[in-house]
Scaffold this motif. Structure first.
Motif, PDB file in Angstrom:
ATOM      1  N   THR A 157     -77.685  31.071   9.618  1.00 49.95           N
ATOM      2  CA  THR A 157     -76.529  31.972   9.811  1.00 49.95           C
ATOM      3  C   THR A 157     -75.275  31.529   9.324  1.00 49.95           C
ATOM      4  N   ASN A 216     -71.385  32.494  10.594  1.00 54.13           N
ATOM      5  CA  ASN A 216     -70.675  33.385  11.282  1.00 54.13           C
ATOM      6  C   ASN A 216     -71.534  34.474  11.935  1.00 54.13           C
ATOM      7  N   GLN A 230     -74.190  35.981  11.020  1.00 55.31           N
ATOM      8  CA  GLN A 230     -74.847  36.865  10.124  1.00 55.31           C
ATOM      9  C   GLN A 230     -75.941  36.110   9.182  1.00 55.31           C
ATOM     10  N   ARG A 231     -77.144  36.432   9.422  1.00 54.86           N
ATOM     11  CA  ARG A 231     -78.437  35.833   8.747  1.00 54.86           C
ATOM     12  C   ARG A 231     -78.204  35.765   7.163  1.00 54.86           C
ATOM     13  N   GLU A 276     -79.522  35.606   3.438  1.00 50.73           N
ATOM     14  CA  GLU A 276     -80.470  35.960   2.709  1.00 50.73           C
ATOM     15  C   GLU A 276     -80.467  35.488   1.245  1.00 50.73           C
ATOM     16  N   THR A 334     -76.979  36.231  -0.482  1.00 53.20           N
ATOM     17  CA  THR A 334     -75.867  36.289   0.470  1.00 53.20           C
ATOM     18  C   THR A 334     -75.141  34.929   0.519  1.00 53.20           C
TER      19      THR A 334
END
Length: 293
Positions: free
Chosen positions: A59, A61, A63-64, A66, A69
Motif C-alpha cells: 500500500t 498512503n 491505498q493498495r 495495483e 498504480t
C-alpha cells in the motif's frame, strides 16, 4: 508511506521471501540491507510490479497498489537498463517522454540532473564511452527525470567515486525533504550512518529489523568500550555485566546499572592502567552485524 504486508514469493521450490512486512516512511531515507541472495532485489521488483507476490499486498498512503498504480515511481535496477550505443541525452529525452514530459522539458530536466553529477559535458557521448561509474550516474538520472513520488533504488552507490557519492546523497536527501519515500539497497555499510533515517534488515527472506535508525542506536546505547593494560577476560565473571565482545585488552560490554559500571571501573583501575572506559555509540554497520549473527 509505502508499506509491505506479509509478502511471500517462491521460485519453484525455493522460498525467497517469507511473509515479510516493513514500512518505507515518507520523507525518510530507508536503507535496505542484507547479504547477497537475502531477497532485496526480489522485494524491490515486487514493489515495482515487475514480479508478482505469491501472497501479501503493498500500500501507498493506505491505498493498495495495483498493476496500473505505479506511474510516478522512480526505479533504478541493479543491472543497468540503458542503451550503450545511444547518446546519453537522446535516451534520457526518450525516457522522459515515456513519463509524459515534453521533449523540451525532458531535455531541460536531463541537463539539470547531469549537471548535478558533473556530466553535462558528456550529454552527447554514447553511453558505452563512459566509465562504469559515470554510466551509473546516467542510470540514476533516468530514474529521477519525472520527479517521482516514490524512489526505489537498487545499489545506487555501486561504482561511484566519492564526489558522485556526495552528489547522489544530496539528491536523495532533497527528495526525502520533499516527503518522498526513498528505499535504497547498499552493500556499502559505511554509508548507513551518514545517510539512513530508517533501516530495514533482511536475511534469508525474513525481516530482522524495521526501525528508525535512532531507535536502533538507543537499543545499544548502554554499551561501554573498555581498553585496559591487561587481558579483559575477568569481565565474564563480573555480576551485572554482559560481555558482547572481548579481544585481549579490549572489551565491549553492557551494564545492568550505573552502579555496576562504576564498580567495574574501580576494579579495572585496581588491576592496572585503563586506557579507555567510554559509552560506545554503535554505528548502524555495527548494529547490522550484531543483528545478523
Amino acid at each position: 508511506m509505502l508499506e509491505l504486508h506479509h509478502i511471500s514469493r517462491s521460485f519453484a521450490e525455493h522460498l525467497v521471501l517469507d511473509d515479510i512486512s516493513f514500512t518505507v516512511p515518507s520523507g525518510a531515507l530507508t536503507g535496505f540491507v542484507g547479504a547477497n541472495g537475502a531477497g532485496k532485489t526480489t522485494t524491490m521488483r515486487i514493489i515495482m510490479g515487475l514480479l508478482s507476490a505469491n501472497s501479501g499486498s503493498i500500500t501507498l498512503n493506505g491505498q493498495r497498489l495495483e498493476s496500473d498504480t505505479r506511474p510516478n515511481f522512480g526505479y533504478m535496477p541493479e543491472e543497468r537498463g540503458l542503451y550503450p550505443k545511444q547518446p546519453v541525452i537522446d535516451q534520457l529525452i526518450y525516457l522522459g517522454q515515456l513519463h509524459g514530459l515534453t521533449r523540451s522539458g525532458a531535455r531541460k530536466r536531463s541537463m539539470e540532473l547531469l549537471a548535478r553529477f558533473g556530466l553535462d559535458g558528456r550529454a552527447k557521448s554514447k553511453l558505452e564511452s563512459l566509465s562504469l561509474g559515470n554510466q551509473q550516474r546516467v542510470q540514476v538520472t533516468a530514474s529521477l527525470l519525472h520527479e517521482p513520488d516514490v524512489l526505489i533504488l537498487d545499489e545506487p552507490f555501486s561504482g561511484l567515486d566519492p564526489i558522485a557519492v556526495d552528489a547522489m546523497s544530496s539528491i536523495l536527501r532533497d527528495y526525502a525533504a520533499r516527503g518522498v519515500p526513498v528505499l535504497f539497497s547498499s552493500h556499502q555499510l559505511d554509508l548507513l550512518d551518514v545517510l539512513v533515517d530508517h533501516l530495514v534488515i533482511i536475511q534469508n527472506g525474513k525481516i530482522l529489523a524495521n526501525s528508525p535508525a535512532d531507535q536502533l542506536r538507543r537499543t545499544q546505547a548502554s554499551r561501554h568500550r573498555l581498553s585496559l593494560g591487561s587481558d579483559t577476560g575477568w569481565l565474564r565473571d563480573e555480576p551485572g555485566v554482559s560481555v558482547i565482545d572481548i579481544s585481549g585488552p579490549d572489551a565491549l560490554v553492557s551494564f545492568e546499572t550505573e552502579t555496576d559500571a562504576q564498580r567495574v571501573l574501580a576494579t579495572a583501575l585496581s588491576r592496572g592502567p585503563v586506557a579507555e572506559f567510554a559509552v560506545h555509540r554503535p554505528s548502524l554497520a555495527d548494529i547490522y552485524r550484531e543483528i545478523i549473527k
